[in-house]
Design an enzyme around this catalytic site. Structure first.
Site, PDB file in Angstrom:
ATOM      1  N   HIS A 175       6.719  -4.769   5.615  1.00 61.12           N
ATOM      2  CA  HIS A 175       5.538  -4.560   6.759  1.00 61.12           C
ATOM      3  C   HIS A 175       4.164  -4.482   6.217  1.00 61.12           C
ATOM      4  O   HIS A 175       4.157  -4.290   4.830  1.00 61.12           O
ATOM      5  CB  HIS A 175       5.873  -3.296   7.792  1.00 61.12           C
ATOM      6  CG  HIS A 175       6.017  -2.188   6.772  1.00 61.12           C
ATOM      7  ND1 HIS A 175       7.314  -1.432   6.753  1.00 61.12           N
ATOM      8  CD2 HIS A 175       5.053  -1.385   6.504  1.00 61.12           C
ATOM      9  CE1 HIS A 175       6.739  -0.144   6.090  1.00 61.12           C
ATOM     10  NE2 HIS A 175       5.682  -0.215   6.035  1.00 61.12           N
TER      11      HIS A 175
HETATM   12  C1  T46 Z   1       4.933   2.355   4.446  1.00 55.33           C
HETATM   13  C2  T46 Z   1       6.220   2.799   3.261  1.00 55.33           C
HETATM   14  C3  T46 Z   1       5.598   3.054   2.316  1.00 55.33           C
HETATM   15  C4  T46 Z   1       7.979   8.274  11.728  1.00 55.33           C
HETATM   16  O1  T46 Z   1       8.587   8.742  12.907  1.00 55.33           O
HETATM   17  N1  T46 Z   1       6.660   8.716  11.300  1.00 55.33           N
HETATM   18  C5  T46 Z   1       6.284   8.358  10.338  1.00 55.33           C
HETATM   19  O2  T46 Z   1       5.267   9.027   9.753  1.00 55.33           O
HETATM   20  C6  T46 Z   1       6.897   7.589   9.469  1.00 55.33           C
HETATM   21  C7  T46 Z   1       6.319   6.853   8.202  1.00 55.33           C
HETATM   22  C8  T46 Z   1       8.297   6.961   9.954  1.00 55.33           C
HETATM   23  N2  T46 Z   1       8.800   7.163  11.030  1.00 55.33           N
HETATM   24  C9  T46 Z   1       9.763   6.901  11.552  1.00 55.33           C
HETATM   25  C10 T46 Z   1       9.901   5.473  11.910  1.00 55.33           C
HETATM   26  C11 T46 Z   1      11.402   4.897  11.696  1.00 55.33           C
HETATM   27  O3  T46 Z   1      12.129   5.141  12.748  1.00 55.33           O
HETATM   28  O4  T46 Z   1      10.897   6.958  10.350  1.00 55.33           O
HETATM   29  C12 T46 Z   1      11.857   5.883  10.464  1.00 55.33           C
HETATM   30  C13 T46 Z   1      11.688   5.003   9.027  1.00 55.33           C
HETATM   31  O5  T46 Z   1      10.514   4.348   8.821  1.00 55.33           O
HETATM   32  P1  T46 Z   1      10.154   2.838   8.172  1.00 55.33           P
HETATM   33  O6  T46 Z   1      11.510   2.191   8.257  1.00 55.33           O
HETATM   34  O7  T46 Z   1       8.846   2.343   8.776  1.00 55.33           O
HETATM   35  O8  T46 Z   1      10.325   3.473   6.589  1.00 55.33           O
HETATM   36  P2  T46 Z   1      10.010   2.663   5.298  1.00 55.33           P
HETATM   37  O9  T46 Z   1      10.290   3.549   4.159  1.00 55.33           O
HETATM   38  O10 T46 Z   1      10.292   1.187   5.348  1.00 55.33           O
HETATM   39  O11 T46 Z   1       8.293   2.407   5.352  1.00 55.33           O
HETATM   40  C14 T46 Z   1       7.463   3.712   5.465  1.00 55.33           C
HETATM   41  C15 T46 Z   1       6.186   3.785   6.302  1.00 55.33           C
HETATM   42  O12 T46 Z   1       6.425   3.502   7.326  1.00 55.33           O
HETATM   43  C16 T46 Z   1       5.222   2.638   5.811  1.00 55.33           C
HETATM   44  O13 T46 Z   1       4.015   3.323   6.371  1.00 55.33           O
HETATM   45  O14 T46 Z   1       3.873   1.974   4.041  1.00 55.33           O
HETATM   46  O15 T46 Z   1       7.145   3.900   3.916  1.00 55.33           O
END
Ligand code: T46
Length: 135
Positions: free
Chosen positions: A49
């Protein structure tokens, strides 16, 4: 591409090492949110993303992981494996995170509160947006 590897000064002595992080000083934005990632596996990638408005500083406190950063024109790979550097990622950079070691402890400082609407999760949409902002 709007990313930088920032060296972080460690106060090191026989007791160990300490790194201090301060908003708008060695962290190039005001910190509004901190999250961390652990229990990782090399089998599973994360990311995929971009953010339209968010700046972040990635800190790998243990283990290692790999970031593939993409501004729509070129891709660059950054391996994070030291707590003595931070990876700053600016706006409009597509990121993929892979090759997590199982002991990886990734701490992320973010310039804003969580907002799912600010994520671009389609690569096609990302390329379109980058194209439009370069017009
Ligand atoms: C990024 C990379 C480096 C929340 O509820 N609050 C938060 O602050 C974050 C970051 C995530 N979430 C929830 C949303 C999803 O249900 O946690 C779950 C996993 O998030 P995501 O799939 O977006 O995780 P990554 O590791 O793919 O991405 C994260 C960050 O979202 C993103 O901003 O730059 O780490």
């Amino acid at each position: 591409m709007d990313y930088r590897i920032l060296p972080l000064h460690a106060f090191s002595d026989k007791r160990g090492s300490l790194v201090a992080l301060e908003s708008c000083k060695n962290v190039p934005f005001e910190i509004k949110r901190v999250y961390y990632i652990f229990d990782t596996s090399p089998e599973f990638d994360r990311g995929g993303h971009a953010h339209t408005n968010l700046e972040q500083l990635m800190l790998c406190l243990a283990g290692s992981c790999e970031f593939v950063l993409d501004d729509g024109k070129c891709k660059e790979k950054v391996i994070l494996d030291s707590p003595k550097v931070g990876l700053y990622i600016g706006k409009n950079i597509w990121r993929e995170m892979k090759n997590f070691s199982r002991d990886c402890r990734l701490v992320v400082l973010a310039s804003d509160y969580y907002d799912e609407n600010e994520y671009i999760r389609s690569y096609e949409e990302f390329l379109k947006m980058i194209g439009e902002s370069n017009e």
